[in-house]
Design an enzyme around this catalytic site. Sequence first.
Site, PDB file in Angstrom:
ATOM      1  N   HIS A 195      -5.934   5.512  13.497  1.00  0.00           N
ATOM      2  CA  HIS A 195      -6.857   5.022  12.461  1.00  0.00           C
ATOM      3  C   HIS A 195      -7.501   6.213  11.759  1.00  0.00           C
ATOM      4  CE1 HIS A 195     -10.014   2.857  10.405  1.00  0.00           C
ATOM      5  NE2 HIS A 195     -10.951   3.498  11.090  1.00  0.00           N
TER       6      HIS A 195
ATOM      7  N   ASP B 189     -16.493   5.506   8.103  1.00  0.00           N
ATOM      8  CA  ASP B 189     -15.445   4.768   8.800  1.00  0.00           C
ATOM      9  C   ASP B 189     -15.325   3.383   8.179  1.00  0.00           C
ATOM     10  OD1 ASP B 189     -13.659   3.631  10.558  1.00  0.00           O
ATOM     11  OD2 ASP B 189     -14.623   4.429  12.353  1.00  0.00           O
TER      12      ASP B 189
ATOM     13  N   CYS C  68      -7.050   2.016   5.701  1.00  0.00           N
ATOM     14  CA  CYS C  68      -8.058   2.983   6.158  1.00  0.00           C
ATOM     15  C   CYS C  68      -7.854   4.360   5.522  1.00  0.00           C
ATOM     16  CB  CYS C  68      -8.052   3.088   7.671  1.00  0.00           C
ATOM     17  SG  CYS C  68      -6.463   3.510   8.381  1.00  0.00           S
TER      18      CYS C  68
END
Length: 712
Positions: free
Chosen positions: A301, A448, A503
């Site tokens: 990620h 994030d 992401c």
Amino acid sequence: MNDEDFVRGDVMDLSDVPKSEQFSTAITCSCVRLIPYRFETIEPVTFTSKGIRINGILKDMDEKFTLNIYKHEVIKVIAHFGSSDQPQTLLTLYLLKTCALYVKTQLCLPDDQPSEQTGFKSQTSFHTRRLVLLFDSIPAATRETIKTMFSCVDEISAIDAADIFDRIADSDRKATRTQPSVRQLRADEQMNLLMYPPKGTGSLSVSMEDFVCLRKESYVNDIIIDFYLLWLRNTLIPEATRERTHIFSTFFYKRLTTLTRPTDMRQTAAQKRHARVQKWTKVVDIFDKDFIIVPINEQSHWFLAIICFPNLKGPVTYDTNQPVEPQHLKRARGKKVSMQIGNTTITPLTKRGEGGALPAALNSEICRLGDDGESERDEAEGDDSDMASEDSYNSNSAKEPTATGKEQAAATPTSTSTPTPQVSSGPARSSGAEEVPAVKQPLILIFDSLAGASRSRVVATLRDYLTCEYRVKKPDAQAHVFNKDNMPGHCVKVPQQNNFTDCGLYLLQYVEQFFAEPIRDYRLPIKQLTNWFDFITVTKKREDISNLIQKLMDETNTQQRLILPVIEFPTLNGQLVEYPEEAESAEFEEEEGHEDDELNSESYEENNAVAEMEVDPVGDDLPVAKTPTAVVVSTTATTVNSGAATVTSKTKRFVLKRSLQNGLGTTMTSNGSVMLPQLVSTTTASGALGGAGTHLGQRANSGSLKIRKIEP
């Protein structure tokens, strides 16, 4: 008129011209020529008391240009007003050198063309600074106006005009012969597309394999991220800020935290990590920088860390650099945080043994890139209590009212209705009648797009790195240990992804937005970025990066123009695309005969490999997993105890599988016809789910869904 006193304006503005001298006439122009270039006009050419106004389209750029040429800048005019043998008319304008350079700039002409053709470098050539306007016809009254407007009009015969038209046609034939050939590339070709930047050190190679990562619902890889960050630095970040910024590549943090055999066994763990990357800053002192950009790929990620003001020893006022009293920072508690992905809420039920992150197996499946083959990271010990919480406050403004959760969610970066520091984006924060000055201070900010996992270990690792780097770069200075007090870590509330594939795109947008709309107050908590940018800004980034790659390829490939293959993007010309229902259809197949499955059986272990999470579907909507392998989602809470999953007998499991499409952005139907995507006006997310991150260099195929429901 002196050139140094001349200020170019709009020749259509005649407010400073006596009314008796004012005139304006427009003539339809077929095209504008600056041999060998041709430019189409988008409106008639206008002749006024001041000069000539030309509006057109730049060739191959689909951008408009406007020329305001004053009549004193025209040295000479050669005119042919048509005849029975040569009805087409032309005006040839010979321009001053300064005006010619202005025209060249407005038309985006390169410097490396032959001066014989463009006439911008040679002042002795017949073609010197010559702009040709071609008309179908010029009315008689307008001819007289042009002759009166320019005292230097030289009217030529039809024979001489025909000679000019022949030379224009000959120039066009030569340009056609010298134009590079065009080749349409295929997505399966193994080739390098471009080097960026094309010259100098530190160039990055972008291949076809990297480009295909931009396909919708695929995982953006490390090369695309490094390429775009490098392009951002060179083009979009202002020069003054660029000099105060250092951007590490995507491999920096991986190298920092990858276990290797140390050369010196006496080193501490932090020193061993620093030794792996010490050469990365051989020619740069990061303590001369204000911002250090660190892209990180952890458990498949992507997220972002930005080290802010590492050269400061404490908080100072933003504008005057006057020391201020440090904040009283509250520390985050180790609480369970839910992640909302589309219509699905995922609540971690366990923590990683150290640091409070999600279990490695669970996070890998949520982010879905498969086994990335990474060994356990060599990271520093960290705890959530090391991170500044969202409830931190300034010591000088302890009486500030605290907004409720709903108020904070409704606040926008420009909101001024609630005088709290949480929503302020200006240079100062208001506390009742007292103004709290904006500050800048040493920080490690985490951005994030899947908030919830602990990043305390990342922050602790970066602090250790800074401590060791400071000792190397400042050997004569007093040792400075970076800790949670003088370098707080903080997870910033930022826009969140609503699928499992974007992401990497969010990471890029965080960096771009960080410099496009800089933070003006680094007092914690930073909450004004919740609505930093909208959903479509990130969604169209795949298409934007593809267009950027094509543009850079066109600039570097002079012998042959290579056209990128057609792949599916979630947007078309910046608008959301709705793909055919067949490409997104879901089928449910209920399978019987699972009542006797034992918890320790092979089938049970296979079907429950990733059942360590809670999922709360909303209504009848089911999560759609865009992954090349099966993902199991449980519709009831699953209790995790010491890594082993315990599932009630009534739990339903949905195994999500995806079949392949062709790779050309279309879907083939059963009868062989092609179904094309359709544009839609909606600005909301589709809610489809897929992999949450990107493994370095890895992608997945997109296609239609097949969901198989298994009820034990």
